[in-house]
Design a protein around this motif. Structure first.
Motif, PDB file in Angstrom:
ATOM      1  N   LEU A  56     -17.145  -7.713  -1.537  1.00  0.00           N
ATOM      2  CA  LEU A  56     -15.815  -7.227  -1.885  1.00  0.00           C
ATOM      3  C   LEU A  56     -15.934  -5.917  -2.660  1.00  0.00           C
ATOM      4  CD1 LEU A  56     -13.662 -10.271  -3.065  1.00  0.00           C
ATOM      5  CD2 LEU A  56     -13.212  -8.748  -1.149  1.00  0.00           C
ATOM      6  N   ARG A  57     -15.223  -4.924  -2.195  1.00  0.00           N
ATOM      7  CA  ARG A  57     -15.167  -3.665  -2.913  1.00  0.00           C
ATOM      8  C   ARG A  57     -13.955  -3.652  -3.840  1.00  0.00           C
ATOM      9  NH1 ARG A  57     -13.692   0.113  -0.018  1.00  0.00           N
ATOM     10  NH2 ARG A  57     -13.141  -1.021   1.887  1.00  0.00           N
ATOM     11  N   GLN A  58     -14.028  -2.892  -4.923  1.00  0.00           N
ATOM     12  CA  GLN A  58     -12.930  -2.829  -5.877  1.00  0.00           C
ATOM     13  C   GLN A  58     -11.647  -2.346  -5.213  1.00  0.00           C
ATOM     14  OE1 GLN A  58     -13.197  -4.003  -8.945  1.00  0.00           O
ATOM     15  NE2 GLN A  58     -11.009  -3.636  -9.276  1.00  0.00           N
ATOM     16  N   GLU A  59     -11.798  -1.442  -4.236  1.00  0.00           N
ATOM     17  CA  GLU A  59     -10.618  -0.947  -3.524  1.00  0.00           C
ATOM     18  C   GLU A  59      -9.915  -2.074  -2.787  1.00  0.00           C
ATOM     19  OE1 GLU A  59     -13.591   0.255  -3.391  1.00  0.00           O
ATOM     20  OE2 GLU A  59     -13.559   2.383  -3.937  1.00  0.00           O
ATOM     21  N   GLU A  60     -10.697  -2.974  -2.187  1.00  0.00           N
ATOM     22  CA  GLU A  60     -10.119  -4.090  -1.449  1.00  0.00           C
ATOM     23  C   GLU A  60      -9.390  -5.041  -2.396  1.00  0.00           C
ATOM     24  OE1 GLU A  60     -13.193  -4.744   2.258  1.00  0.00           O
ATOM     25  OE2 GLU A  60     -13.848  -5.368   0.263  1.00  0.00           O
ATOM     26  N   ILE A  61      -9.982  -5.261  -3.550  1.00  0.00           N
ATOM     27  CA  ILE A  61      -9.368  -6.144  -4.545  1.00  0.00           C
ATOM     28  C   ILE A  61      -8.025  -5.583  -4.994  1.00  0.00           C
ATOM     29  CG2 ILE A  61      -9.612  -7.109  -6.864  1.00  0.00           C
ATOM     30  CD1 ILE A  61     -12.637  -7.129  -6.399  1.00  0.00           C
ATOM     31  N   GLU A  62      -7.992  -4.274  -5.262  1.00  0.00           N
ATOM     32  CA  GLU A  62      -6.754  -3.659  -5.721  1.00  0.00           C
ATOM     33  C   GLU A  62      -5.702  -3.626  -4.616  1.00  0.00           C
ATOM     34  OE1 GLU A  62      -6.140  -3.095  -8.793  1.00  0.00           O
ATOM     35  OE2 GLU A  62      -8.189  -3.721  -9.262  1.00  0.00           O
ATOM     36  N   GLU A  63      -6.136  -3.401  -3.382  1.00  0.00           N
ATOM     37  CA  GLU A  63      -5.190  -3.416  -2.264  1.00  0.00           C
ATOM     38  C   GLU A  63      -4.571  -4.797  -2.104  1.00  0.00           C
ATOM     39  OE1 GLU A  63      -7.361  -2.121   1.124  1.00  0.00           O
ATOM     40  OE2 GLU A  63      -7.469  -0.015   0.469  1.00  0.00           O
ATOM     41  N   GLU A  64      -5.395  -5.828  -2.265  1.00  0.00           N
ATOM     42  CA  GLU A  64      -4.895  -7.199  -2.168  1.00  0.00           C
ATOM     43  C   GLU A  64      -3.908  -7.479  -3.297  1.00  0.00           C
ATOM     44  OE1 GLU A  64      -4.656 -11.298  -0.885  1.00  0.00           O
ATOM     45  OE2 GLU A  64      -5.329  -9.444   0.085  1.00  0.00           O
ATOM     46  N   ALA A  65      -4.201  -6.982  -4.483  1.00  0.00           N
ATOM     47  CA  ALA A  65      -3.310  -7.182  -5.620  1.00  0.00           C
ATOM     48  C   ALA A  65      -1.952  -6.524  -5.373  1.00  0.00           C
ATOM     49  CB  ALA A  65      -3.942  -6.629  -6.891  1.00  0.00           C
ATOM     50  N   VAL A  66      -1.974  -5.319  -4.844  1.00  0.00           N
ATOM     51  CA  VAL A  66      -0.722  -4.613  -4.538  1.00  0.00           C
ATOM     52  C   VAL A  66       0.070  -5.378  -3.482  1.00  0.00           C
ATOM     53  CG1 VAL A  66       0.260  -2.524  -3.520  1.00  0.00           C
ATOM     54  CG2 VAL A  66      -1.581  -2.343  -5.204  1.00  0.00           C
ATOM     55  N   ASP A  67      -0.622  -5.888  -2.478  1.00  0.00           N
ATOM     56  CA  ASP A  67       0.049  -6.647  -1.418  1.00  0.00           C
ATOM     57  C   ASP A  67       0.719  -7.898  -1.978  1.00  0.00           C
ATOM     58  OD1 ASP A  67       0.551  -7.272   1.487  1.00  0.00           O
ATOM     59  OD2 ASP A  67      -0.693  -8.999   0.982  1.00  0.00           O
ATOM     60  N   ARG A  68       0.044  -8.577  -2.900  1.00  0.00           N
ATOM     61  CA  ARG A  68       0.612  -9.782  -3.498  1.00  0.00           C
ATOM     62  C   ARG A  68       1.849  -9.449  -4.345  1.00  0.00           C
ATOM     63  NH1 ARG A  68      -3.162 -14.457  -4.226  1.00  0.00           N
ATOM     64  NH2 ARG A  68      -4.795 -14.165  -2.679  1.00  0.00           N
ATOM     65  N   ILE A  69       1.792  -8.372  -5.079  1.00  0.00           N
ATOM     66  CA  ILE A  69       2.951  -7.963  -5.868  1.00  0.00           C
ATOM     67  C   ILE A  69       4.129  -7.632  -4.947  1.00  0.00           C
ATOM     68  CG2 ILE A  69       3.861  -6.168  -7.386  1.00  0.00           C
ATOM     69  CD1 ILE A  69       1.117  -6.045  -8.714  1.00  0.00           C
ATOM     70  N   ASN A  70       3.830  -6.964  -3.836  1.00  0.00           N
ATOM     71  CA  ASN A  70       4.890  -6.627  -2.887  1.00  0.00           C
ATOM     72  C   ASN A  70       5.531  -7.889  -2.304  1.00  0.00           C
ATOM     73  OD1 ASN A  70       4.560  -3.862  -3.221  1.00  0.00           O
ATOM     74  ND2 ASN A  70       3.124  -3.667  -1.512  1.00  0.00           N
ATOM     75  N   GLN A  71       4.702  -8.907  -2.042  1.00  0.00           N
ATOM     76  CA  GLN A  71       5.243 -10.165  -1.526  1.00  0.00           C
ATOM     77  C   GLN A  71       6.116 -10.864  -2.573  1.00  0.00           C
ATOM     78  OE1 GLN A  71       2.670 -12.721   1.074  1.00  0.00           O
ATOM     79  NE2 GLN A  71       1.049 -11.318   0.426  1.00  0.00           N
TER      80      GLN A  71
END
Length: 284
Positions: A56-71
């Protein structure tokens, strides 16, 4: 009851629990509903590759976090149209395990109630579901009452509620203020049921049986109806009773009888998640 906390893992069961919270706002004095998703990433996942040799790259973690907030924001917009006027909906992304996240938000935001779907809410990133496991842990650890909502239940105004307990073993004060806060000014019909595997009533009717206990004094102002039922299966007996009387909620008192303990037992909680057709309120 000012604040509800709804853990959301984006499963249908969690969405249904969130909808229940929104509809319940019309029947209570809640002012805030917090939609919270727990997103925990172990440090090892960023340090070592998985079986497919992927890290897991930090970029992927942050992208997932943004996606969850959007949901969460999308769910917020939907519920905003359903809640009582004036109720605010907030979103939280908590970067810890679900259990820790629930307890932290309850304490920090002074939540009065946790409302959770009876299945789902796994913190596993792939979204796998372990029926009942998180419900059990949250119910045990939460410092405030928990409402467990069956996945197929659709909200109905709470007019009748079943209180499950042992008439003779209620020694502590029942936290009736929780019911007052939950239900606001609405009058609710309480059906108090003692279910036992053996007939120890001595031929007395339920009202007569209850009159000899502290429970009768505690509930006197609510004018409840009392029932005494003999059945070898306590859980099934209570749920069947609730269904037969078309009750909209089952209430389990704290530290009484074996009902609460049974619900919090893994095998029984799975039975509850699969078979219960009404929400269960676990008092504290």
């Amino acid at each position: 009851m000012k604040t509800y906390l709804v853990p959301v893992d984006f499963s249908e069961a969690a969405f249904n629990a969130a909808d229940f919270a929104a509809q319940l706002s019309h029947q209570s004095d809640v002012t805030t509903i917090i939609l919270m998703n727990a997103y925990y990433i172990s440090p090892y996942e960023t340090m070592f590759p998985d079986p497919n040799m992927m890290m897991l790259r930090q970029e992927e973690i942050e992208e997932e976090a943004v996606d969850r907030i959007n949901q969460l924001e999308k769910l917020k917009r939907k519920l905003t149209k359903e809640v009582k006027e004036g109720v605010q909906i907030q979103v939280r992304l908590n970067r810890s395990h679900l259990l820790r996240a629930v307890v932290d938000v309850v304490v920090q935001d002074k939540a009065d109630m946790v409302i959770i779907g009876s299945i789902g809410n796994s913190t596993v990133r792939e979204g796998s579901i372990n029926i009942g496991s998180h419900v059990i842990k949250i119910s045990k650890a939460s410092p405030v009452p928990v409402i467990v909502v069956p996945p197929d239940y659709r909200y109905q105004p709470i007019d009748e509620a079943v209180i499950a307990c042992d008439f003779k073993k209620v020694k502590e004060t029942i936290p009736m203020e929780v019911l007052h806060k939950l239900l606001g000014k609405q009058a609710i019909k309480l059906l108090v049921v003692n279910i036992d595997a053996t007939d120890n009533t001595g031929g007395k009717d339920a009202e007569q049986q209850a009159e000899e206990t502290a429970l009768h004094v505690m509930l006197k102002g609510f004018h409840p109806r009392y029932y005494y039922i003999n059945t070898p299966n306590i859980i099934s007996g209570i749920l069947d009773f609730a269904n037969e009387h078309k009750a909209q909620m089952v209430i389990a008192l704290p530290h009484t009888y074996s009902f609460l303990q049974s619900i919090l037992h893994n095998s029984i909680s799975q039975q509850l998640a699969k078979n219960s057709t009404v929400p269960v309120l676990l008092l504290k």
